[in-house]
Design a protein around this motif. Structure first.
Motif, PDB file in Angstrom:
ATOM      1  N   LEU A 134       0.849  -1.195   0.000  1.00 56.12           N
ATOM      2  CA  LEU A 134       0.000   0.000   0.000  1.00 56.12           C
ATOM      3  C   LEU A 134       0.883   1.242   0.000  1.00 56.12           C
ATOM      4  O   LEU A 134       1.680   1.444   0.911  1.00 56.12           O
ATOM      5  N   ALA A 135       0.730   2.075  -1.031  1.00 52.33           N
ATOM      6  CA  ALA A 135       1.478   3.328  -1.079  1.00 52.33           C
ATOM      7  C   ALA A 135       0.764   4.405  -0.279  1.00 52.33           C
ATOM      8  O   ALA A 135       1.382   5.116   0.519  1.00 52.33           O
ATOM      9  N   SER A 136      -0.561   4.548  -0.482  1.00 54.49           N
ATOM     10  CA  SER A 136      -1.305   5.560   0.267  1.00 54.49           C
ATOM     11  C   SER A 136      -2.780   5.189   0.321  1.00 54.49           C
ATOM     12  O   SER A 136      -3.310   4.537  -0.574  1.00 54.49           O
ATOM     13  N   TYR A 137      -3.413   5.609   1.415  1.00 58.40           N
ATOM     14  CA  TYR A 137      -4.854   5.432   1.603  1.00 58.40           C
ATOM     15  C   TYR A 137      -5.290   6.538   2.563  1.00 58.40           C
ATOM     16  O   TYR A 137      -4.919   6.542   3.729  1.00 58.40           O
ATOM     17  N   ARG A 138      -6.066   7.482   2.031  1.00 54.35           N
ATOM     18  CA  ARG A 138      -6.605   8.557   2.853  1.00 54.35           C
ATOM     19  C   ARG A 138      -8.129   8.581   2.709  1.00 54.35           C
ATOM     20  O   ARG A 138      -8.657   8.443   1.605  1.00 54.35           O
ATOM     21  N   LEU A 139      -8.802   8.729   3.821  1.00 58.39           N
ATOM     22  CA  LEU A 139     -10.265   8.792   3.831  1.00 58.39           C
ATOM     23  C   LEU A 139     -10.687   9.979   4.677  1.00 58.39           C
ATOM     24  O   LEU A 139     -10.459  10.014   5.882  1.00 58.39           O
ATOM     25  N   GLY A 140     -11.268  10.969   4.019  1.00 52.37           N
ATOM     26  CA  GLY A 140     -11.736  12.143   4.745  1.00 52.37           C
ATOM     27  C   GLY A 140     -10.671  12.824   5.564  1.00 52.37           C
ATOM     28  O   GLY A 140     -10.936  13.290   6.674  1.00 52.37           O
ATOM     29  N   GLY A 141      -9.448  12.862   5.054  1.00 56.62           N
ATOM     30  CA  GLY A 141      -8.358  13.523   5.771  1.00 56.62           C
ATOM     31  C   GLY A 141      -7.591  12.632   6.712  1.00 56.62           C
ATOM     32  O   GLY A 141      -6.561  13.049   7.268  1.00 56.62           O
ATOM     33  N   VAL A 142      -8.045  11.400   6.940  1.00 68.52           N
ATOM     34  CA  VAL A 142      -7.353  10.466   7.831  1.00 68.52           C
ATOM     35  C   VAL A 142      -6.349   9.652   7.034  1.00 68.52           C
ATOM     36  O   VAL A 142      -6.674   9.107   5.973  1.00 68.52           O
ATOM     37  N   ASP A 143      -5.128   9.555   7.532  1.00 64.50           N
ATOM     38  CA  ASP A 143      -4.086   8.762   6.887  1.00 64.50           C
ATOM     39  C   ASP A 143      -4.265   7.302   7.308  1.00 64.50           C
ATOM     40  O   ASP A 143      -3.674   6.837   8.287  1.00 64.50           O
TER      41      ASP A 143
END
Length: 230
Positions: A59-68
């Motif tokens: 996983l390189a990146s996963y952001r949901l609603g500003g949450v890392d």
């Protein structure tokens, strides 16, 4: 709202199992994307990974609603991830997943109750109106048709006002008329409640009829990539 890049999930051992890979996905509030592909290609696996039910192998990146979210996964922060799932994610299962001993109103209220939130809440009330569920609120699931159960499941999934709704073949058990109706209602809820929706569907004709952007499975032996349909 949702930003994901280089997400991979490994089922089984490398060389003998199956790897599911999502190069990138970006959704804003109110956006809907359909995930399509043949049975067994990994659509549900992808949904489980996005729903934080499966740990990614990459996983390189996963952001949901500003949450890392990627940082939480990397640190193994299980309590924070569980809270994130409960607060920000909604799920619609193929079979509805309603609790048989609770009536419709109590089933819809359940996600809010688990978070200590009172009543049905404005999102559930709007969903009840859009999905025409008011006459069913006092009934138990066993008294409902399959289509009615799926509509209740949709209302329950949005009751706590999540940011991301994950729907796994919500129309699979429905006849074409009711499948089309539920599709339309989900899109209406996405727009009105400002939800991002990832919708797994085997019904390619329905997805095309509604003009949904699509993540199409591209499968090879041992792996599947999901990328926008060209």
């Amino acid at each position: 709202m949702l930003e994901v890049s280089a997400l991979s999930v490994q089922r089984g051992t490398p060389g003998q199992g199956h790897r599911v890979h999502l190069p990138a996905l970006s959704l804003g509030a109110g956006d809907v994307v359909a995930v399509t592909g043949e049975s067994g290609c990994g659509k549900s696996t992808l949904l489980e990974a996005l729903g934080l039910l499966l740990a990614p192998s990459q996983l390189a990146s996963y952001r949901l609603g500003g949450v890392d979210v990627a940082a939480l996964l990397a640190s193994g922060a299980q309590a924070e991830l569980a809270q994130l799932r409960a607060q920000r994610l909604g799920f619609v299962l193929q079979n509805g997943g309603l609790l048989p001993f609770l009536n419709v109103a109590a089933n819809i209220r359940l996600p809010r109750r688990l978070l200590g939130q009172p009543g049905l809440g404005p999102a559930a009330e709007r969903a009840i109106d859009v999905l025409n569920l008011a006459p069913l609120l006092g009934k138990l699931p066993q008294a409902l048709s399959i289509g009615e159960r799926q509509r209740v499941a949709c209302a329950r999934a949005v009751a706590h006002q999540p940011q991301l709704l994950l729907a796994d073949e919500p129309t699979a058990a429905l006849d074409p008329h009711n499948a089309k109706r539920l599709f339309a209602l989900l899109l209406e809820l996405a727009c009105e409640l400002r939800l991002a929706i990832v919708l797994v569907s085997h019904d390619w004709a329905m997805v095309e009829a509604f003009g949904l952007p699509t993540l199409q499975a591209h499968s090879r032996p041992g792996e599947t990539d999901f990328a926008p349909l060209a």
